[in-house]
Design an enzyme around this catalytic site. Sequence first.
Site, PDB file in Angstrom:
ATOM      1  CE  LYS A   3      -1.588  -4.663   3.404  1.00 34.48           C
ATOM      2  NZ  LYS A   3      -1.824  -6.003   2.851  1.00 34.48           N
ATOM      3  CB  SER A  62      -0.857  -0.048   1.267  1.00 36.96           C
ATOM      4  OG  SER A  62      -1.456   1.192   1.514  1.00 36.96           O
ATOM      5  CE1 TYR A  80      -4.191  -3.108   5.650  1.00 39.29           C
ATOM      6  CE2 TYR A  80      -3.609  -0.804   5.281  1.00 39.29           C
ATOM      7  CZ  TYR A  80      -3.918  -2.055   4.787  1.00 39.29           C
ATOM      8  OH  TYR A  80      -3.923  -2.274   3.428  1.00 39.29           O
TER       9      TYR A  80
END
Length: 337
Positions: A154, A125, A150
């Site tokens: 990544k 992302s 979150y």
Amino acid sequence: MKNILVTGGLGFIGSHTVVELCDQGYNPVIVDNLSNSKIEVHDRIDRIASKSVSFEEGDLRDKAFTERVFDKFKFEGVIHFAASKAVGESVEKPLLYYENNLTSLVNILEQAKRHETSNFIFSSSCTVYGQPDRLPVDESFPKLPAESPYGNTKQIGEEIIQDFCKANSAFKAISLRYFNPVGAHESAMIGELPLGVPANLVPFITQTAAGIRSQLSIFGGDYNTPDGTCIRDYIHVVDLAKAHVLALEYSSRMNLNYDFFNVGTGKGCSVLDVIKAFESASGEKLNYKIVDRRPGDIEKIYADTNKVNQLLGWKAEKGLNEMMKSAWEWQKKLAID
Ligand code: NAD
Ligand code: WQD
């Protein structure tokens, strides 16, 4: 026909990618635990692709299940979408995010090693960049400390894959750093299925226009941008899906054994630009108001896409109008189903 494991293949980006893989003559095998998707999506994929796509229901945190899937099929590539993705929830439940996003990744890599499966594509992302000090952001920019658990999954996910590649020189992997995926398939049979109140802009817009929400709140009108609202690089999910097929093909011929790419359009659009495009594509008037900034939002980001354009031969084809039109067609269909 090449078997490709698509984890999270019933989700938003996964379902569109499965359709593109079928179009390009691959044989995708979907694995999903339905934690953020519906089983009906499988039938819809079959209808769009005019074929019966294999589906294994199960949880990739489960080592034995993951092993059984790899034993059952011989894969020539893996596209790993399965993850939990709600930024706000990750702040409330960090362990759920570290466990789901990282345990699944480790289990899959272990099986890939055991079966000598290569060509691994990872859903990363643009969140790994945080707020870059200049724009557009290219792949040489540093990763900034993650704003949320979150986002951290990544960053750590990319590092796990990179370390795994260092230790296994025959293994090839690519991280795709998506910017803001929106829109839906032209058939309006698959699209984004947000659970509860959407945290993301475009599903909130379409739900407001459909009367499910009374008003869209624009988070902040005093940013240092031309109209005061935040800027993002919105990308059509079908364009994004196509980038995965090209990444699979590129990974099998690349010289490095790990690489990473931005996947965006290269164009920055403000929240008000998106609303204007939605109103023009749908013919609907949107009820919105500007409220306080949302904590954690960055002011502006958009991609430098030279690397993905040149090496993968991929370029976004669809503009904001098609993104909004397809998102609206999908929303209207949802209201009927
Ligand atoms: P999604 O939630 O629609 O799809 C993910 C799918 O994975 C769901 O169908 C879910 O049921 C499944 N899943 C989750 N955990 C699983 C597990 N342990 N075992 C098996 N299946 C599991 O999400 P999406 O928007 O399609 O995103 C796909 C990937 O792209 C994610 O990794 C996400 O973090 C990443 N990503 C998404 C965006 C975005 O804005 N949508 C942006 C950048 C990156
Ligand atoms: C876009 C813009 C909001 C909702 C998130 C994740 C990121 C990535 C993509 C996975 C922002 C504004 C939004 C609303 C608004 N996901 N907005 N009112 O924040 O860019 O990125 O999804 O990796 O990691 O953080 O996307 O769609 O939430 O917001 O004004 O009700 O719309 O402030 O400027 P974001 P978003």
